[in-house]
Design an enzyme around this catalytic site. Structure first.
Site, PDB file in Angstrom:
ATOM      1  N   HIS A 196      -2.857   7.092   6.947  1.00 44.42           N
ATOM      2  CA  HIS A 196      -1.834   8.019   6.444  1.00 44.42           C
ATOM      3  C   HIS A 196      -2.456   9.357   6.032  1.00 44.42           C
ATOM      4  O   HIS A 196      -1.817  10.403   6.136  1.00 44.42           O
ATOM      5  CB  HIS A 196      -1.113   7.429   5.226  1.00 44.42           C
TER       6      HIS A 196
ATOM      7  N   HIS B 114      -4.712   1.018   7.124  1.00 44.45           N
ATOM      8  CA  HIS B 114      -3.362   1.566   7.293  1.00 44.45           C
ATOM      9  C   HIS B 114      -3.156   2.761   6.351  1.00 44.45           C
ATOM     10  O   HIS B 114      -2.653   3.813   6.771  1.00 44.45           O
ATOM     11  CB  HIS B 114      -2.341   0.445   6.992  1.00 44.45           C
ATOM     12  N   GLU B 115      -3.572   2.606   5.093  1.00 49.50           N
ATOM     13  CA  GLU B 115      -3.372   3.691   4.121  1.00 49.50           C
ATOM     14  C   GLU B 115      -4.266   4.891   4.417  1.00 49.50           C
ATOM     15  O   GLU B 115      -3.840   6.044   4.293  1.00 49.50           O
ATOM     16  CB  GLU B 115      -3.607   3.193   2.689  1.00 49.50           C
TER      17      GLU B 115
ATOM     18  N   CYS C 176       5.781  -0.380   7.150  1.00 49.64           N
ATOM     19  CA  CYS C 176       5.400   0.799   6.388  1.00 49.64           C
ATOM     20  C   CYS C 176       6.632   1.285   5.625  1.00 49.64           C
ATOM     21  O   CYS C 176       7.728   1.329   6.187  1.00 49.64           O
ATOM     22  CB  CYS C 176       4.913   1.884   7.347  1.00 49.64           C
ATOM     23  N   LEU C 177       6.427   1.639   4.368  1.00 54.19           N
ATOM     24  CA  LEU C 177       7.547   2.102   3.542  1.00 54.19           C
ATOM     25  C   LEU C 177       8.181   3.366   4.117  1.00 54.19           C
ATOM     26  O   LEU C 177       9.335   3.670   3.837  1.00 54.19           O
ATOM     27  CB  LEU C 177       7.074   2.363   2.109  1.00 54.19           C
TER      28      LEU C 177
ATOM     29  N   GLN D 203       3.012   9.887   1.561  1.00 53.64           N
ATOM     30  CA  GLN D 203       4.305   9.196   1.580  1.00 53.64           C
ATOM     31  C   GLN D 203       5.200   9.613   0.423  1.00 53.64           C
ATOM     32  O   GLN D 203       6.398   9.335   0.431  1.00 53.64           O
ATOM     33  CB  GLN D 203       4.106   7.676   1.534  1.00 53.64           C
TER      34      GLN D 203
ATOM     35  N   GLY E 192       0.825  -1.203   0.000  1.00 49.08           N
ATOM     36  CA  GLY E 192       0.000   0.000   0.000  1.00 49.08           C
ATOM     37  C   GLY E 192       0.856   1.246   0.000  1.00 49.08           C
ATOM     38  O   GLY E 192       1.998   1.228   0.484  1.00 49.08           O
TER      39      GLY E 192
HETATM   40 CO    CO Z   1       2.402   3.038   5.683  1.00 49.07          CO
END
Ligand code: CO
Length: 181
Positions: free
Chosen positions: A156, A152-153, A108-109, A64, A59
């Site tokens: 963000h 989760h997304e 998470c990236l 991000q 995701g």
């Molecule tokens: Co994330």
């Protein structure tokens, strides 16, 4: 193929509430959304990931990549199926009381350091959003890993990171009623 520079968790854009995309601006972000999806797909290709030093992800949310707009992409592939979403202005319209968590914890990236502990989220959610893969508003139900990834997304977009949800005192506290995934 765009190699995005992923913003890390100390940066402000990850802690801001992102702005909805206005109806008349939806078209202008379609290409970006599709590039985000493509990035996720490629990140799951071992050879590509190694060559370009990207982490595999399922995701990605616009904050991000340093754009504070309400845009997310999700790509999940297993032996049986693959699911792709590119969504503007996603809203969780309902969620199950039943919770689920990933036994390996979330990643998470944007979070280079692994934060240990369980993140409890709704096991099932119903999402309403503008879908760039359908070019219209859609409402759909998701469960299991897909539901977790979407929550989760969407977090963000509100400046929330997964480790905000981990119990500080008892990070591995087991909730018996929750489903372990
Ligand atoms: Co994330």
């Amino acid at each position: 193929m765009k190699i995005f520079k992923i913003v890390q968790d100390k940066q402000k854009s990850l802690r801001m509430r992102s702005t909805p995309i206005a109806k008349e601006d939806l078209n202008q972000y379609k290409a970006l959304g599709l590039e985000m999806l493509e990035y996720l797909k490629m990140s799951q290709d071992d050879e590509f990931a190694e060559k370009y030093h990207v982490q595999p992800g399922i995701g990605l949310a616009a904050p991000q990549i340093d754009k504070n707009i309400r845009l997310i992409a999700v790509y999940i592939k297993d032996e049986n199926k693959e699911v792709s979403y590119v969504l503007a202005n996603p809203i969780i319209v309902s969620k199950s009381v039943k919770e689920a968590y990933l036994t390996n914890g979330e990643g998470c990236l944007s979070v280079p350091k692994k934060h240990e502990g369980y993140v409890y989220r709704s096991y099932k959610v119903t999402i309403e959003a503008y879908s760039y893969l359908d070019d219209k508003m859609i409402t759909f139900k998701a469960k299991d890993l897909l539901a977790i990834a979407l929550q989760h997304e969407i977090d963000h977009l509100d400046g929330v990171l997964y480790y905000d949800h981990i119990d500080k005192l008892e990070p591995f506290k087991i909730k018996d009623s929750a489903i372990a995934l």
